[in-house]
Scaffold this motif. Structure first.
Motif, mmCIF file in Angstrom:
data_model
loop_
_atom_site.group_PDB
_atom_site.id
_atom_site.type_symbol
_atom_site.label_atom_id
_atom_site.label_comp_id
_atom_site.label_asym_id
_atom_site.label_seq_id
_atom_site.Cartn_x
_atom_site.Cartn_y
_atom_site.Cartn_z
ATOM 1 N N MET A 1 0.855 -1.185 0.000
ATOM 2 C CA MET A 1 0.000 0.000 0.000
ATOM 3 C C MET A 1 0.892 1.237 0.000
ATOM 4 S SD MET A 1 -3.031 0.947 2.703
ATOM 5 C CE MET A 1 -4.418 1.912 2.133
ATOM 6 N N LYS A 2 0.530 2.236 -0.808
ATOM 7 C CA LYS A 2 1.352 3.439 -0.832
ATOM 8 C C LYS A 2 0.533 4.669 -1.209
ATOM 9 C CE LYS A 2 3.046 2.625 -5.560
ATOM 10 N NZ LYS A 2 4.257 2.471 -6.381
ATOM 11 N N ALA A 3 1.068 5.822 -0.825
ATOM 12 C CA ALA A 3 0.468 7.109 -1.184
ATOM 13 C C ALA A 3 1.415 7.833 -2.118
ATOM 14 C CB ALA A 3 0.220 7.943 0.069
ATOM 15 N N ASN A 4 0.870 8.351 -3.206
ATOM 16 C CA ASN A 4 1.671 9.050 -4.203
ATOM 17 C C ASN A 4 1.291 10.524 -4.268
ATOM 18 O OD1 ASN A 4 2.922 6.612 -5.113
ATOM 19 N ND2 ASN A 4 1.085 6.139 -6.290
ATOM 20 N N SER A 5 2.241 11.400 -3.969
ATOM 21 C CA SER A 5 2.041 12.852 -4.064
ATOM 22 C C SER A 5 0.715 13.276 -3.442
ATOM 23 C CB SER A 5 2.097 13.288 -5.536
ATOM 24 O OG SER A 5 3.323 12.931 -6.122
ATOM 25 N N LEU A 6 0.452 12.788 -2.242
ATOM 26 C CA LEU A 6 -0.847 12.979 -1.601
ATOM 27 C C LEU A 6 -0.976 14.364 -0.974
ATOM 28 C CD1 LEU A 6 -3.231 10.984 -1.275
ATOM 29 C CD2 LEU A 6 -2.427 10.552 1.042
ATOM 30 N N SER A 7 -2.029 15.072 -1.355
ATOM 31 C CA SER A 7 -2.357 16.364 -0.751
ATOM 32 C C SER A 7 -3.797 16.303 -0.268
ATOM 33 C CB SER A 7 -2.193 17.506 -1.760
ATOM 34 O OG SER A 7 -0.847 17.655 -2.141
ATOM 35 N N VAL A 8 -3.991 16.598 1.023
ATOM 36 C CA VAL A 8 -5.324 16.502 1.629
ATOM 37 C C VAL A 8 -5.524 17.703 2.539
ATOM 38 C CG1 VAL A 8 -6.906 15.081 2.995
ATOM 39 C CG2 VAL A 8 -5.111 13.978 1.633
ATOM 40 N N GLY A 9 -6.721 18.268 2.516
ATOM 41 C CA GLY A 9 -7.002 19.402 3.375
ATOM 42 C C GLY A 9 -8.450 19.476 3.785
ATOM 43 N N TYR A 10 -8.726 20.372 4.708
ATOM 44 C CA TYR A 10 -10.075 20.647 5.171
ATOM 45 C C TYR A 10 -10.397 22.089 4.780
ATOM 46 C CZ TYR A 10 -9.200 16.510 8.023
ATOM 47 O OH TYR A 10 -8.866 15.236 8.441
ATOM 48 N N GLN A 11 -11.417 22.250 3.935
ATOM 49 C CA GLN A 11 -11.759 23.558 3.387
ATOM 50 C C GLN A 11 -10.527 24.129 2.669
ATOM 51 O OE1 GLN A 11 -13.419 25.726 6.710
ATOM 52 N NE2 GLN A 11 -15.301 24.538 6.662
ATOM 53 N N GLU A 12 -9.988 25.244 3.139
ATOM 54 C CA GLU A 12 -8.849 25.862 2.442
ATOM 55 C C GLU A 12 -7.515 25.531 3.097
ATOM 56 O OE1 GLU A 12 -9.526 30.007 2.188
ATOM 57 O OE2 GLU A 12 -11.316 29.847 0.917
ATOM 58 N N GLN A 13 -7.552 24.787 4.204
ATOM 59 C CA GLN A 13 -6.318 24.460 4.922
ATOM 60 C C GLN A 13 -5.765 23.120 4.451
ATOM 61 O OE1 GLN A 13 -6.706 24.113 9.164
ATOM 62 N NE2 GLN A 13 -4.496 23.976 9.515
#
Length: 279
Positions: free
Chosen positions: A1-13
């Motif tokens: 299992m892996k994450a690639n270039s993962l970007s996650v946020g809540y609203q604008e943060q």
């Protein structure tokens, strides 16, 4: 299992920023980091509970966002922090919920489901408590009941968000011993968030240190845990020694105030002894 270039946020943060991580199969991985660094966000994204703004999560070579929910639920199970049980629900009723991904209009409760539930109860040593209400159990027993539910789901991967939170030291060790045993005997891939660095070093094969939404370091405990890492990730000064029982890294925080004063006093006394010997 892996994450690639993962970007996650809540609203604008933005919480996770272009994060890349590979989680070894059949091993215990622990996410470490200060409060708010993104550990739980990463765990929830791996379980497809949060949708990434960029990048993806790959499971068995496939993007999980393109797989059916029930298919994902047959591959990984997640135990969130502080799960709440409906009043009066028994341990057996809770554990049976783990078989939900295998139910449909054409396939109702089966012998296979029953075997999976009984095996989960046995593995967590909850068989004798299966008729007790979950809310009547001790903290450690309640956590074992929830872990039994995730085991009944019969997945190769189990994700746990701070499974030892609010437990005393005895029950913390009990839960971590159970997870270690599941990994050793059944080859389950365990991925969890922990706050205790020393317990993480004792039980983890692989550690991912997260700082400000990015992977600061990852690898075996001996490769990751160092005074420099602890200072950069936790803003804490410490010494790293060898755990006398397990041989794993053991962090000894310097602390502040009285603790720091005591260290300085001890260093001063040591210097005086060395000077007296030399003279």
């Amino acid at each position: 299992m892996k994450a690639n270039s993962l970007s996650v946020g809540y609203q604008e943060q933005l919480i996770l920023k272009d994060l890349n991580v590979t989680l070894p199969k059949g091993k215990i991985t622990v996410f470490l980091g200060s409060n708010g660094c993104g550990k739980s966000t990463l765990l929830r994204t791996l379980a497809r509970l949060l949708k990434p703004q960029g990048g993806n999560v790959v499971l068995d070579g496939q993007d999980i966002s393109k797989q059916k929910t029930k298919d994902i639920a047959k591959q990984l199970a997640i135990l969130p922090q502080g799960p709440v049980t409906p009043e009066g629900l028994t341990v057996l009723q809770l554990v049976k919920q783990g078989r939900y991904p295998y139910q449909n209009w054409f396939k109702q409760w089966s012998e296979e489901d029953e075997k999976a539930v009984q095996k989960a109860l046995e593995s967590t040593r909850m068989t004798e408590l299966q008729d007790r209400a979950v809310d009547s159990l001790s903290g450690g027993q309640r956590q074992r009941a929830w872990i039994a539910m995730t085991l009944a789901q019969d997945t190769d991967i189990i994700l746990l968000d701070e499974p030892t939170t609010y437990l005393d030291m005895t029950h913390q060790i009990e839960i971590l011993d159970l997870l270690f045993e599941l990994n050793e005997t059944e080859g389950r891939t365990i991925i969890m968030v922990l706050h205790d660095l020393n317990l993480a070093c004792r039980y983890a094969h692989h550690i991912v240190a997260i700082r400000d939404g990015c992977v600061y370091a990852e690898g075996e405990p001996e490769e990751v845990i160092s005074p420099a890492m602890v200072h950069e990730v936790f803003n804490m000064t410490c010494q790293v020694a060898c755990d006398p029982l397990f041989g794993t890294p053991m962090c000894i925080p310097h602390g502040k105030g009285r603790c720091l004063q005591r260290i300085q006093q001890q260093e001063g006394a040591q210097n005086e002894r060395e000077m007296s010997y030399s003279s």
